[in-house]
Design an enzyme around this catalytic site. Structure first.
Site, PDB file in Angstrom:
ATOM      1  N   ILE A   1      32.861  33.253  41.707  1.00 15.24           N
ATOM      2  CA  ILE A   1      32.882  32.968  43.144  1.00 15.24           C
ATOM      3  C   ILE A   1      34.327  32.841  43.617  1.00 15.24           C
ATOM      4  CG2 ILE A   1      32.088  31.437  44.986  1.00 15.24           C
ATOM      5  CD1 ILE A   1      29.883  30.461  43.099  1.00 15.24           C
TER       6      ILE A   1
ATOM      7  N   HIS B   1      40.736  34.789  25.238  1.00 12.72           N
ATOM      8  CA  HIS B   1      41.298  36.131  25.055  1.00 12.72           C
ATOM      9  C   HIS B   1      42.775  36.184  25.428  1.00 12.72           C
ATOM     10  CE1 HIS B   1      39.491  35.790  29.107  1.00 12.72           C
ATOM     11  NE2 HIS B   1      40.617  36.362  29.491  1.00 12.72           N
TER      12      HIS B   1
ATOM     13  N   HIS C   1      26.338  38.017  33.811  1.00 13.37           N
ATOM     14  CA  HIS C   1      26.638  37.874  35.236  1.00 13.37           C
ATOM     15  C   HIS C   1      26.872  39.221  35.886  1.00 13.37           C
ATOM     16  CE1 HIS C   1      29.514  37.792  38.575  1.00 13.37           C
ATOM     17  NE2 HIS C   1      28.816  36.743  38.985  1.00 13.37           N
TER      18      HIS C   1
ATOM     19  N   ASP D   1      39.100  27.613  27.951  1.00 17.27           N
ATOM     20  CA  ASP D   1      39.307  28.636  28.969  1.00 17.27           C
ATOM     21  C   ASP D   1      40.082  29.831  28.412  1.00 17.27           C
ATOM     22  OD1 ASP D   1      39.492  29.469  31.908  1.00 17.27           O
ATOM     23  OD2 ASP D   1      41.614  29.326  31.380  1.00 17.27           O
TER      24      ASP D   1
ATOM     25  N   HIS E   1      32.534  29.207  38.643  1.00 17.79           N
ATOM     26  CA  HIS E   1      33.746  29.025  39.461  1.00 17.79           C
ATOM     27  C   HIS E   1      34.567  30.308  39.541  1.00 17.79           C
ATOM     28  CE1 HIS E   1      35.663  28.579  35.483  1.00 17.79           C
ATOM     29  NE2 HIS E   1      36.763  28.977  36.100  1.00 17.79           N
TER      30      HIS E   1
ATOM     31  N   GLU F   1      35.429  30.906  26.420  1.00 19.24           N
ATOM     32  CA  GLU F   1      35.455  32.026  27.354  1.00 19.24           C
ATOM     33  C   GLU F   1      36.296  33.105  26.681  1.00 19.24           C
ATOM     34  OE1 GLU F   1      36.814  33.295  31.876  1.00 19.24           O
ATOM     35  OE2 GLU F   1      37.909  31.729  30.796  1.00 19.24           O
TER      36      GLU F   1
END
Length: 620
Positions: A404, A281, A333, A278, A401, A311
């Site tokens: 949204i 960055h 996305h 996760d 996740h 990510e």
């Protein structure tokens, strides 16, 4: 600290031998009836292990006085905590930071676990190659815990999903949390089930041919239940800050080892097939990310397929060139979200202009931003060139996740976009050569929101989270309306969690949507999956106000052409210029095939064609 790393300037691994430490941390069964307890506590004056009934035993300081350990008569299932007196004279009763399970939460007792107790049924599972991944991201708590996820595996396998990605399961405060407030990194969340129930979930998945990936959070700890500051403040690096406070100091050998062992623990003991790291960055020490990947590759080389996903909002390619299989491609996305919803606020502003050209670039090259100026990021350059990477280096999605849950009201695309356009976008997602990801419930058109939810017992912390959530959206124009701002769901309310549980009511609309997704997945299995290795982009371009096409050469030399019109207007394009030889029509949705003759692609339509390798010369 923002890093835009080039491959020739990548950080070097600091040390190659940190894994040679002889004694592991935590509670380890040495033999039946004997357990070694071991804790890294460089700021501790004295440490006791506390057993049920108040029985206490002082741990012995090892050489250097940073580690404390003791062997005791105990066995699997024993509960324990540590009482730590730090060098400032303060005492606290704390759980084991290396705990493999908690009895009743992150403030309570840790449990001694026998890692050999579970008997694996699918011991010969070697995993699947990365390019075969078709991922469904799932939240274990929202689906009824480990047993609830396990019950849905046969249906997902029947549809054609080849992998599930569990949102973080590391223990967090309370019984419910969206996953990113974990504080005990080795302990699967107790309210989801036991460690053996998590292993049974993974075991069943492997028996069905499904890989299981785990989302891990190595960039911060949650706001409640982390006691490391009391006895190991060296775990943190005060001169570097993150959105969550002091950064983790990966330059400390013990800290690097903590996370390396954690990654290996999930992959080895639980047989996970890969990890998604996760917010890479947000990790200031990028060498850590290379260190951990190198160690994992060394450990599992030749044994079975292990996949690493990142990510990384910086659109850096360094990790993808150094041990990581793929990266979440937020560009995919964002550009599709703008097309489907018309929203252009916040980071969507970077995709508001030349939107179709940006989508075309995404299909052909991966990232949209490859060094261009990002207005949303204070007119700074973002990203690095990505066209030289394999297409499977990019995980693309319409929903996840974050996209949204980070919305004030957690709306899914089903509530934001017209159904015909969403149907076309799903075809684009599942029939392009990139690795697709869907979010739980998306496979049958769930309409329930996915909200940000917590379960903090401290009223002050619960209030701070609630007010912080509202402040986060205060700068958005629509939330200048006080009545609307006050409607933002309270993360700590149980209703916020209950509303986030997706339900398949088997309505005609949900049945039809599931059949559509199943059909697309079947096409991917039959025609794409065997040939996605060595796939490369040929050409790609936008046409019409909301239409785009792309062509790729598959590994067997065949040419895949995919053209979509996401809009309500006809798009003009002579597709016969693209499909010049005999082609197999894989999908003709909305009578898109007519465009080969008329040059007009109908609204909300999809055309997918496959030309045999012999036609390759026509596309040289």
């Amino acid at each position: 600290m923002t890093l835009y790393l080039q491959a020739d300037a990548m950080p070097k691994a600091r040390r190659q031998d940190t894994h040679m430490r002889l004694l592991p941390a935590g509670a380890h069964i040495l033999e039946p009836g004997k357990v070694r307890f071991r804790l890294w506590a460089p700021n501790a004056e004295k440490v006791w292990v506390v057993l049920p009934g108040g029985e206490e035993h002082a741990l012995v300081a090892e050489a250097g006085a940073s580690w404390f350990s003791l062997e005791l008569a105990a066995d699997a299932g024993a509960q324990y905590r540590y009482r730590v007196r730090n060098k400032q004279g303060q005492e606290l009763l704390v759980p084991d930071p290396w705990s493999r399970a908690q009895a009743d939460g992150v403030h309570g007792s840790s449990l001694v676990i026998d890692p050999q107790a579970y008997l694996w049924r699918n011991q010969d599972w070697a995993g699947r190659p990365w390019h075969e991944s078709i991922i469904l991201e799932v939240h274990a708590g929202a689906l009824g815990g480990y047993q609830g996820v396990r019950a849905q595996l046969p249906q997902w396998a029947a549809m054609g999903f080849t992998a599930i990605e569990l949102m973080p399961v590391a223990s967090f405060p309370g019984n419910r949390n969206w996953g990113y407030d974990g504080v005990l990194q080795f302990a699967p969340q107790y309210s989801y089930g036991s460690p053996d129930e998590l292993k049974a979930l993974i075991d069943d998945a492997h028996g069905l041919g499904i890989s299981v990936y785990l989302d891990v959070v190595y960039n911060h700890f949650g706001p409640d239940g982390n006691y490391l500051h009391h006895y190991a403040p060296q775990f943190f690096c005060h001169q570097h800050q993150t959105p969550w406070g002091d950064a983790i100091d990966f330059a400390q050998p013990e800290v690097l080892e903590f996370y390396t062992e954690n990654a290996l623990y999930w992959l080895e003991e639980f047989q996970f097939d890969g990890l998604r790291l996760d917010a890479c960055h947000a990790i200031w020490d990028q060498a850590f990310l290379l260190d951990i990947a190198a160690r994992i590759r060394q450990e599992f080389d030749g044994r079975r397929h292990i996949h690493l996903m990142a990510e990384n909002d910086h659109n850096s390619v360094t990790l993808l060139q150094n041990g990581y299989d793929a990266q979440w491609n937020d560009d995919s996305h964002h550009v599709l979200h703008v097309l489907l919803t018309g929203e252009t606020g916040g980071y969507y502003a970077d995709y508001a202009e030349h939107t179709m050209d940006k989508l075309a670039r995404c299909l052909g090259e991966g990232f949209v931003y490859q060094g261009e100026i990002s207005a949303h990021r204070h007119n700074q350059p973002r990203g690095e060139p990505s066209s030289g990477l394999t297409l499977s280096s990019f995980i693309i999605f319409l929903q996840n996740h974050d996209q949204i849950g980070n919305r004030a009201f957690g709306e899914r695309l089903a509530a934001l976009a017209p159904e015909p356009a969403l149907k076309v976008a799903s075809a684009l997602l599942l029939l392009s050569p990139h690795v697709p990801l869907m979010f739980m419930g998306e496979e049958y058109g769930a309409t329930e929101p996915f909200l940000y939810f917590t379960n903090h017992e401290d009223p002050a912390l619960a209030n701070a989270v609630r007010e912080g959530r509202r402040a986060e959206f205060a700068t958005f124009p629509q939330f200048q309306d006080t009545s609307l701002a006050e409607r933002i769901p309270d993360p700590n309310a149980e209703a916020s969690f209950e509303q986030s549980i997706p339900h398949d009511h088997q309505t005609p609309a949900q049945i039809a949507w599931r059949e559509w997704i199943s059909h697309l997945l079947q096409l991917r299995h039959l025609h794409l999956l065997p040939h996605l290795e060595q796939c490369r982009a040929l050409r790609y371009a936008a046409f019409g106000p909301a239409a785009v096409y792309a062509q790729w050469q598959l590994g067997n030399g065949a040419i895949l052409t995919l053209a979509v019109n996401l809009g309500a207007e006809t798009a003009g394009k002579h597709l016969d210029e693209l499909v010049s030889g005999p082609a197999q029509v894989l999908l003709n949705h909305g009578n898109a095939h007519a465009a080969l003759a008329t040059g007009e692609m109908p609204a909300y339509s999809v055309l997918a064609c496959l030309e045999p390798p012999l036609a390759l010369a026509d596309h040289a």
